[in-house]
Design a protein around this motif. Structure first.
Motif, PDB file in Angstrom:
ATOM      1  N   TYR A 217       0.849  -1.189   0.000  1.00  0.00           N
ATOM      2  CA  TYR A 217       0.000   0.000   0.000  1.00  0.00           C
ATOM      3  C   TYR A 217       0.887   1.241   0.000  1.00  0.00           C
ATOM      4  O   TYR A 217       1.782   1.384   0.832  1.00  0.00           O
ATOM      5  CB  TYR A 217      -0.919   0.028   1.222  1.00  0.00           C
ATOM      6  N   ALA A 218       0.641   2.149  -0.957  1.00  0.00           N
ATOM      7  CA  ALA A 218       1.511   3.326  -1.106  1.00  0.00           C
ATOM      8  C   ALA A 218       0.690   4.595  -1.292  1.00  0.00           C
ATOM      9  O   ALA A 218       1.015   5.437  -2.133  1.00  0.00           O
ATOM     10  CB  ALA A 218       2.470   3.127  -2.267  1.00  0.00           C
ATOM     11  N   GLY A 219      -0.391   4.737  -0.524  1.00  0.00           N
ATOM     12  CA  GLY A 219      -1.159   5.978  -0.541  1.00  0.00           C
ATOM     13  C   GLY A 219      -2.327   6.004  -1.501  1.00  0.00           C
ATOM     14  O   GLY A 219      -2.988   7.045  -1.635  1.00  0.00           O
ATOM     15  N   GLU A 220      -2.616   4.902  -2.190  1.00  0.00           N
ATOM     16  CA  GLU A 220      -3.750   4.869  -3.108  1.00  0.00           C
ATOM     17  C   GLU A 220      -5.049   5.200  -2.361  1.00  0.00           C
ATOM     18  O   GLU A 220      -5.293   4.713  -1.259  1.00  0.00           O
ATOM     19  CB  GLU A 220      -3.869   3.478  -3.758  1.00  0.00           C
ATOM     20  N   LEU A 221      -5.861   6.058  -2.994  1.00  0.00           N
ATOM     21  CA  LEU A 221      -7.155   6.523  -2.469  1.00  0.00           C
ATOM     22  C   LEU A 221      -7.025   7.475  -1.286  1.00  0.00           C
ATOM     23  O   LEU A 221      -7.999   8.081  -0.884  1.00  0.00           O
ATOM     24  CB  LEU A 221      -8.059   5.346  -2.061  1.00  0.00           C
ATOM     25  N   LYS A 222      -5.818   7.602  -0.750  1.00  0.00           N
ATOM     26  CA  LYS A 222      -5.627   8.519   0.385  1.00  0.00           C
ATOM     27  C   LYS A 222      -4.886   9.775  -0.063  1.00  0.00           C
ATOM     28  O   LYS A 222      -5.349  10.895   0.194  1.00  0.00           O
ATOM     29  CB  LYS A 222      -4.879   7.826   1.513  1.00  0.00           C
ATOM     30  N   THR A 223      -3.759   9.623  -0.713  1.00  0.00           N
ATOM     31  CA  THR A 223      -3.011  10.783  -1.207  1.00  0.00           C
ATOM     32  C   THR A 223      -3.227  11.011  -2.693  1.00  0.00           C
ATOM     33  O   THR A 223      -2.948  12.086  -3.197  1.00  0.00           O
ATOM     34  CB  THR A 223      -1.502  10.610  -0.936  1.00  0.00           C
ATOM     35  N   PHE A 224      -3.693   9.998  -3.418  1.00  0.00           N
ATOM     36  CA  PHE A 224      -4.030  10.160  -4.839  1.00  0.00           C
ATOM     37  C   PHE A 224      -5.023   9.069  -5.211  1.00  0.00           C
ATOM     38  O   PHE A 224      -5.131   8.040  -4.537  1.00  0.00           O
ATOM     39  CB  PHE A 224      -2.780  10.084  -5.721  1.00  0.00           C
ATOM     40  N   ASP A 290       3.699   6.520  -9.560  1.00  0.00           N
ATOM     41  CA  ASP A 290       4.898   6.205  -8.790  1.00  0.00           C
ATOM     42  C   ASP A 290       5.481   7.409  -8.049  1.00  0.00           C
ATOM     43  O   ASP A 290       6.105   7.244  -7.000  1.00  0.00           O
ATOM     44  CB  ASP A 290       5.965   5.593  -9.705  1.00  0.00           C
ATOM     45  N   GLU A 291       5.301   8.602  -8.575  1.00  0.00           N
ATOM     46  CA  GLU A 291       5.826   9.776  -7.883  1.00  0.00           C
ATOM     47  C   GLU A 291       5.145   9.998  -6.529  1.00  0.00           C
ATOM     48  O   GLU A 291       5.832  10.146  -5.516  1.00  0.00           O
ATOM     49  CB  GLU A 291       5.718  10.998  -8.787  1.00  0.00           C
ATOM     50  N   PRO A 292       3.795  10.032  -6.460  1.00  0.00           N
ATOM     51  CA  PRO A 292       3.180  10.141  -5.128  1.00  0.00           C
ATOM     52  C   PRO A 292       3.399   8.902  -4.267  1.00  0.00           C
ATOM     53  O   PRO A 292       3.474   8.995  -3.040  1.00  0.00           O
ATOM     54  CB  PRO A 292       1.696  10.360  -5.433  1.00  0.00           C
ATOM     55  N   ARG A 293       3.516   7.734  -4.886  1.00  0.00           N
ATOM     56  CA  ARG A 293       3.796   6.520  -4.121  1.00  0.00           C
ATOM     57  C   ARG A 293       5.146   6.616  -3.415  1.00  0.00           C
ATOM     58  O   ARG A 293       5.281   6.260  -2.239  1.00  0.00           O
ATOM     59  CB  ARG A 293       3.808   5.310  -5.061  1.00  0.00           C
ATOM     60  N   LYS A 298       8.324   6.975   1.553  1.00  0.00           N
ATOM     61  CA  LYS A 298       9.414   7.594   2.308  1.00  0.00           C
ATOM     62  C   LYS A 298       8.920   8.178   3.630  1.00  0.00           C
ATOM     63  O   LYS A 298       9.655   8.178   4.624  1.00  0.00           O
ATOM     64  CB  LYS A 298      10.065   8.694   1.469  1.00  0.00           C
ATOM     65  N   GLU A 299       7.685   8.638   3.649  1.00  0.00           N
ATOM     66  CA  GLU A 299       7.141   9.240   4.870  1.00  0.00           C
ATOM     67  C   GLU A 299       6.540   8.212   5.816  1.00  0.00           C
ATOM     68  O   GLU A 299       6.707   8.308   7.038  1.00  0.00           O
ATOM     69  CB  GLU A 299       6.063  10.265   4.496  1.00  0.00           C
ATOM     70  N   HIS A 300       5.858   7.212   5.267  1.00  0.00           N
ATOM     71  CA  HIS A 300       5.092   6.289   6.112  1.00  0.00           C
ATOM     72  C   HIS A 300       5.668   4.887   6.206  1.00  0.00           C
ATOM     73  O   HIS A 300       5.188   4.082   7.015  1.00  0.00           O
ATOM     74  CB  HIS A 300       3.649   6.194   5.599  1.00  0.00           C
ATOM     75  N   GLY A 301       6.651   4.546   5.405  1.00  0.00           N
ATOM     76  CA  GLY A 301       7.174   3.196   5.431  1.00  0.00           C
ATOM     77  C   GLY A 301       6.332   2.240   4.585  1.00  0.00           C
ATOM     78  O   GLY A 301       5.374   2.644   3.934  1.00  0.00           O
ATOM     79  N   ILE A 302       6.690   0.973   4.627  1.00  0.00           N
ATOM     80  CA  ILE A 302       6.064  -0.023   3.754  1.00  0.00           C
ATOM     81  C   ILE A 302       5.022  -0.830   4.521  1.00  0.00           C
ATOM     82  O   ILE A 302       5.309  -1.419   5.560  1.00  0.00           O
ATOM     83  CB  ILE A 302       7.124  -0.957   3.152  1.00  0.00           C
ATOM     84  N   THR A 303       3.823  -0.835   3.984  1.00  0.00           N
ATOM     85  CA  THR A 303       2.712  -1.613   4.527  1.00  0.00           C
ATOM     86  C   THR A 303       2.210  -2.551   3.443  1.00  0.00           C
ATOM     87  O   THR A 303       2.076  -2.149   2.284  1.00  0.00           O
ATOM     88  CB  THR A 303       1.566  -0.691   4.982  1.00  0.00           C
ATOM     89  N   VAL A 304       1.929  -3.794   3.819  1.00  0.00           N
ATOM     90  CA  VAL A 304       1.409  -4.763   2.855  1.00  0.00           C
ATOM     91  C   VAL A 304       0.027  -5.223   3.318  1.00  0.00           C
ATOM     92  O   VAL A 304      -0.347  -5.053   4.478  1.00  0.00           O
ATOM     93  CB  VAL A 304       2.356  -5.975   2.696  1.00  0.00           C
TER      94      VAL A 304
END
Length: 338
Positions: A217-224, A290-293, A298-304
Motif C-alpha cells: 500500500y503506497a497511498g492509493e485513495l488517500k493521497t491520490f 509512482d511519484e506520489p507513491r 518515504k514518509e510512512h514506510g512499507i505496509t502490505v
C-alpha cells in the motif's frame, strides 16, 4: 543510275557499322551506369556497417544493454503480481539504426520449486521517448487470467467499517479438496488488517509455503486516486514487494533470491531504491502513480495487505482456517515438486 547504285552500296556498310557502334556504346554506357550504381550501393552498405558497428561498440561500452534489462525487469516485477522476468541468461538487446533498443525476455511463474515459463515480454526503448513493452502470456485455459492477481484493500485503509464476516470462495476449497496430495499450486490472499512485511511473514511462517510476493500500500485513495478501482471490496493498482534482486555498479545482475521467507528485510530496503531507479531512468505509464507513491513510502514506510504463496495443496488448504486471511484466489496447479 549506275552512280546512284554505287553510292547506295557504299552507304549501307557505313550505316550498318554506325548502328553496331551505337549499340556497343549504349551497352557500354549501361554497364558503366550499373557498375557505378553497384559501387555506390557497396559504399553505402560499407558505411552503414561501419555505422552499426560503431554504435554497437559504443552501446556495449556505455553499458546501455544491461541498463535496459535492469530497467525493464525492475519495472515489471514491481508493478505486476504473479510473474517474474527471466534475467539470468543475459538477454541480448538489438539496436536499430535509429537507436531504438529492443529485447525479448521469458516470463515465468514459480509453482512449488519449479520455475515454469508462461510467456514472454518484448521491450522497446526509443532513443527519445517512453519505454513500451508487450506481455505475451501463454494461457492454459480460456478463462486463465493474464497471470496476475488482485488483492482487496483492508477496510481500515479505505475508511469503511471493518469486515464483519470473511468473504469465502467455496469453489476454491472444493477444488483443492478434490486434488490428491501429489500436487502444488499458487494462491493469493488478502489480509483483513494492514501489516508490515515482517508481520505478514510471521503470519505465514506457520505454514509450509514459499512467499513469492506481497502487495504494497503506497497511498492509493488517500493521497491520490488511481484511474482504475473496483468497488465493493476495493481493488487498486499496487506496487509489488518482490524477493531481493541485486545489481552491481554496471547494472549487471549479481544476486537474486527466490522467495520472501528469509529476505523480507532486504526486500523491504530495496523497494524504495527500485522505485527511484525506475523514475530516474525512463518514462512509463506508471509514472503518474509512482511519484506520489514514492513520497508516501518515504514518509510512512512499507505496509502490505496480502501475499502470493506457493506450496503443497494440503498446506494451502490450512490457510482457510486463519482468521486474518480472506479473498483467496487460486492460480496454477502443477504436479508435486516440493
Amino acid at each position: 543510275m549506275e552512280d546512284d547504285k554505287l553510292l547506295k552500296d557504299w552507304q549501307e556498310p557505313a550505316l550498318q557499322w554506325d548502328e553496331k557502334k551505337a549499340r556497343r556504346m549504349v551497352w557500354k554506357a549501361r554497364f558503366t551506369l550499373w557498375r557505378n550504381i553497384i559501387h555506390i550501393l557497396l559504399i553505402i552498405w560499407f558505411l552503414y556497417m561501419l555505422y552499426m558497428l560503431a554504435i554497437q561498440i559504443g552501446y556495449k561500452q556505455l553499458g546501455k544493454e544491461e541498463e535496459l534489462v535492469r530497467y525493464a525487469t525492475t519495472l515489471i516485477e514491481t508493478h505486476y503480481s504473479g510473474v517474474k522476468v527471466g534475467k539470468w541468461d543475459y538477454p541480448s538487446v538489438e539496436l536499430s539504426p535509429w537507436l531504438t533498443q529492443e529485447t525479448t525476455m521469458p516470463l515465468f511463474k514459480q509453482i512449488g520449486k519449479w520455475e515454469l515459463v508462461v510467456g514472454s515480454v518484448t521491450v522497446k526503448k526509443p532513443f527519445w521517448g517512453e519505454l513500451s513493452y508487450q506481455i505475451n502470456y501463454q494461457q492454459k485455459e480460456l478463462n486463465d487470467r493474464d497471470g496476475t492477481f488482485n488483492f482487496a484493500l483492508p477496510r481500515s485503509i479505505t475508511g469503511d467499517s471493518p469486515v464483519k464476516e470473511r468473504k469465502e470462495q467455496d469453489y476454491i476449497w472444493d477444488q483443492l479438496k478434490h486434488i490428491s496430495d501429489g500436487y502444488v499450486a499458487e494462491i493469493s490472499l488478502s489480509s483483513i488488517h494492514p501489516q508490515t512485511p515482517e508481520q505478514m511473514r510471521k503470519l505465514l511462517s506457520k505454514y509450509d509455503v514459499a512467499i513469492l510476493q506481497m502487495p504494497v500500500y503506497a497511498g492509493e485513495l488517500k493521497t491520490f486516486k488511481p484511474s482504475y478501482t473496483r468497488s465493493t471490496d476495493t481493488y487498486v493498482p499496487f506496487l509489488v514487494l518482490r524477493p531481493e534482486v541485486l545489481y552491481d555498479e554496471k547494472s549487471r545482475l549479481s544476486q537474486t533470491t527466490f522467495h520472501l521467507n528469509e529476505s523480507v528485510e532486504s526486500a523491504e530496503k530495496q523497494l524504495i531504491p527500485d522505485l527511484e531507479y525506475v523514475l530516474a531512468n525512463g518514462k512509463s505509464r506508471f509514472e503518474s502513480y509512482d511519484e506520489p507513491r514514492l513520497a508516501y513510502l518515504k514518509e510512512h514506510g512499507i505496509t502490505v495487505y496480502g501475499a502470493l504463496v506457493t506450496g503443497p495443496v494440503r498446506e494451502l488448504e490450512k490457510l482457510q482456517r486463519d482468521p486474518e486471511f480472506h479473498e483467496f484466489r487460486l492460480g496454477r496447479i502443477e504436479v508435486w515438486n516440493w
